[in-house]
Design a protein around this motif. Sequence first.
Motif, PDB file in Angstrom:
ATOM      1  N   MET A 374      35.217 -19.587 -29.243  1.00 16.08           N
ATOM      2  CA  MET A 374      33.735 -20.180 -28.815  1.00 16.08           C
ATOM      3  C   MET A 374      32.667 -19.446 -29.830  1.00 16.08           C
ATOM      4  O   MET A 374      31.682 -20.015 -29.782  1.00 16.08           O
ATOM      5  CB  MET A 374      33.545 -19.570 -27.372  1.00 16.08           C
ATOM      6  CG  MET A 374      34.529 -20.155 -26.228  1.00 16.08           C
ATOM      7  SD  MET A 374      34.848 -21.942 -26.658  1.00 16.08           S
ATOM      8  CE  MET A 374      33.326 -22.506 -25.751  1.00 16.08           C
ATOM      9  N   ARG A 378      29.651 -21.696 -31.164  1.00 17.95           N
ATOM     10  CA  ARG A 378      28.278 -21.419 -31.142  1.00 17.95           C
ATOM     11  C   ARG A 378      27.500 -21.185 -32.301  1.00 17.95           C
ATOM     12  O   ARG A 378      26.517 -21.441 -32.633  1.00 17.95           O
ATOM     13  CB  ARG A 378      28.381 -19.991 -30.242  1.00 17.95           C
ATOM     14  CG  ARG A 378      26.894 -19.430 -30.059  1.00 17.95           C
ATOM     15  CD  ARG A 378      26.901 -18.706 -28.709  1.00 17.95           C
ATOM     16  NE  ARG A 378      27.046 -19.502 -27.358  1.00 17.95           N
ATOM     17  CZ  ARG A 378      26.232 -20.330 -26.861  1.00 17.95           C
ATOM     18  NH1 ARG A 378      25.128 -20.205 -27.075  1.00 17.95           N
ATOM     19  NH2 ARG A 378      26.753 -21.263 -25.963  1.00 17.95           N
TER      20      ARG A 378
ATOM     21  N   GLU B  63      28.517 -17.359 -21.774  1.00 21.98           N
ATOM     22  CA  GLU B  63      29.028 -18.330 -22.240  1.00 21.98           C
ATOM     23  C   GLU B  63      30.373 -18.615 -21.796  1.00 21.98           C
ATOM     24  O   GLU B  63      31.230 -17.995 -21.413  1.00 21.98           O
ATOM     25  CB  GLU B  63      29.405 -18.082 -23.656  1.00 21.98           C
ATOM     26  CG  GLU B  63      29.973 -19.149 -24.372  1.00 21.98           C
ATOM     27  CD  GLU B  63      30.268 -18.767 -25.973  1.00 21.98           C
ATOM     28  OE1 GLU B  63      29.365 -19.296 -26.881  1.00 21.98           O
ATOM     29  OE2 GLU B  63      30.881 -18.062 -26.359  1.00 21.98           O
ATOM     30  N   CYS B  64      30.310 -20.026 -21.256  1.00 22.37           N
ATOM     31  CA  CYS B  64      31.449 -20.583 -20.519  1.00 22.37           C
ATOM     32  C   CYS B  64      32.507 -20.376 -21.521  1.00 22.37           C
ATOM     33  O   CYS B  64      32.678 -20.902 -22.695  1.00 22.37           O
ATOM     34  CB  CYS B  64      31.452 -21.762 -19.851  1.00 22.37           C
ATOM     35  SG  CYS B  64      33.004 -22.729 -19.319  1.00 22.37           S
ATOM     36  N   GLY B  68      31.737 -23.917 -23.719  1.00 21.24           N
ATOM     37  CA  GLY B  68      30.838 -23.125 -24.601  1.00 21.24           C
ATOM     38  C   GLY B  68      29.293 -23.526 -23.961  1.00 21.24           C
ATOM     39  O   GLY B  68      28.461 -22.910 -24.976  1.00 21.24           O
ATOM     40  N   SER B  69      29.089 -23.972 -22.955  1.00 25.05           N
ATOM     41  CA  SER B  69      27.546 -23.769 -22.541  1.00 25.05           C
ATOM     42  C   SER B  69      27.294 -22.308 -22.149  1.00 25.05           C
ATOM     43  O   SER B  69      28.226 -21.693 -21.490  1.00 25.05           O
ATOM     44  CB  SER B  69      27.596 -24.861 -21.024  1.00 25.05           C
ATOM     45  OG  SER B  69      27.561 -26.059 -21.675  1.00 25.05           O
ATOM     46  N   ALA B  70      26.187 -22.021 -22.314  1.00 26.13           N
ATOM     47  CA  ALA B  70      25.898 -20.498 -22.063  1.00 26.13           C
ATOM     48  C   ALA B  70      24.845 -20.499 -21.063  1.00 26.13           C
ATOM     49  O   ALA B  70      23.900 -21.342 -20.982  1.00 26.13           O
ATOM     50  CB  ALA B  70      25.180 -19.910 -23.220  1.00 26.13           C
ATOM     51  N   CYS B  80      23.148 -25.634 -23.642  1.00 27.08           N
ATOM     52  CA  CYS B  80      23.776 -26.744 -24.227  1.00 27.08           C
ATOM     53  C   CYS B  80      24.877 -27.600 -23.423  1.00 27.08           C
ATOM     54  O   CYS B  80      25.362 -26.871 -22.526  1.00 27.08           O
ATOM     55  CB  CYS B  80      23.976 -26.279 -25.714  1.00 27.08           C
ATOM     56  SG  CYS B  80      25.812 -25.228 -25.795  1.00 27.08           S
ATOM     57  N   PRO B  81      25.119 -28.938 -23.867  1.00 29.10           N
ATOM     58  CA  PRO B  81      25.982 -29.608 -23.374  1.00 29.10           C
ATOM     59  C   PRO B  81      27.427 -28.955 -23.352  1.00 29.10           C
ATOM     60  O   PRO B  81      27.393 -28.106 -24.397  1.00 29.10           O
ATOM     61  CB  PRO B  81      26.182 -30.907 -23.825  1.00 29.10           C
ATOM     62  CG  PRO B  81      24.648 -30.995 -24.517  1.00 29.10           C
ATOM     63  CD  PRO B  81      24.401 -29.700 -24.944  1.00 29.10           C
TER      64      PRO B  81
END
Lengths: 409, 103
Positions: A374, A378, B63-64, B68-70, B80-81
């Motif tokens: 991740m 990011r 952040e998931c 990756g969505s935060a 973000c998606p």
Amino acid sequence: MTIALIAGSGMAGRAAALTLRRVGWTGEIVLVGDDPEYPYDRPPLSKSVVVGTADMSKVIKPAPEVYEQDGIDLRRGVTVTVADASAKTAELSDGSTVAWDALVLATGCAPRQLPIPGLELPGVHRVTRLDEALEIQSVLATGPKHLAIIGGGFIGMEVAAAAVAAGHTATVLEAAPKPMSRPLGPEVAERVLQWAMDRGVVVRAGVGVEQVSGDDIATGVRLVGGEEIDADLMIVAVGQTPRLELAQQLGCEEIVGGIKVDAGMRTSVADVYAVGDIAAFPSKWADEDRIRVEHAAVAIGHGQVAAEQIATGEGRYDDLPSFWSDQGDLTLNVVGVARPDDEIVWRGDHALPACTAFYLREGKMRAAFSVSDMKTLRGVRKLFAAGVSPTPEQLADPAVDLAALAAAG
Amino acid sequence: MTQVSIGSLSDFPEGTPTRVEADGTALCIVRVGDTVHAICDDCPHAEASLSEGDFLADDMAIECPLHGSAFNLTTGDPDCPPATEAVEVFTVTVDGDSVLVDV
């Protein structure tokens, strides 16, 4: 009273309806979908739903009462049969006529039909709709099964991985020599395939299915060449084709196999919008004039933008395209627009449990593929947002902080 | 709405997401200084536990770990998606050393 008619209650259509209210639209909203179920998320169908681990309140959402609360006239099991762009009317399969002011086409895709004998037999399943996924779930719930999965795309591989992780066995049959090469490129696809096989999924690539065997119920498949593969159930996941009939009736311009829209999801026909799988939309992240993407996050974004346009006349879709695929314990994330012939740069070694690959074209980063990494993902999003493309050497070096490169500009 | 004690400040290491159950609701708790944040632990997008994700100090977000969505700790909004919905944000009261959440 003005009326927004939304044809299709999949993820794009649902997002359009819910967003209309959120952005203050006070007109009527008619949401029409051929599925008899309340609108649901499609991605879990091939993952947690088939193996019965899904929390259904998170799949079928929002809660049914939300449609009433929001004043959304949801008509389940209904389709728009005829639409007229000049009269601005539509005839529905429930016999009613809707005089619309704005029409959102969210008709999605239909499963591709294969000319294989025996596909109509009981025991042959699809996983495109919730009722179909629940049927598979009920079969798998009766004990360990062997699945033959026709089609080695993301959906087929997801079902296989989920089933194997749940104690079943699965053989994936794919006609192409390298499954998933088109969305991931051959080099990355080969890795993903290897990981699936390491986890016990059997993959037979480059094979043709001649017929589904069995008299009253499917018992397996026969491959071209005569080999028989026995299975307790068969799943067909061989892709889908956009449903354009309604848009064609209206005279919407087409391009790259979809309906041409601008960044506000407007088609060439006044007050008609196209969203989701069928929309060929402009994207600053792609080289092409228009692209079409069949993934959930894009569909939802399209629906939201169309709703903003209808309600306020503003809103543009310019999200960085992204999608994910959960394959058993592995979660694949892709951001950007990858092409199969892009140059691949791996960040560090390309071993699990976490790794990232970058797709480069003309020396510039165009997309990234990531498994359980991740932090890198990011950083990649920040690089795209900042318009910064590091050198291949920087991308390949795990010691380089991508987010810092993005911040430095 | 009930106020439930979920422990003392020292139970929550600075910047480390922690999952707690409060009156049947799964929460992701993050302490930043003397402020404690509580959001729903379930990612609204898919089946993931947000407390297994990373705390992003710059964005004040979690952040998931899967996609990756935060999610912002104050608003609950994703940045973000693929997530498109906000997570529920719960009110936290720090009373002396004890941490209370309205659930």
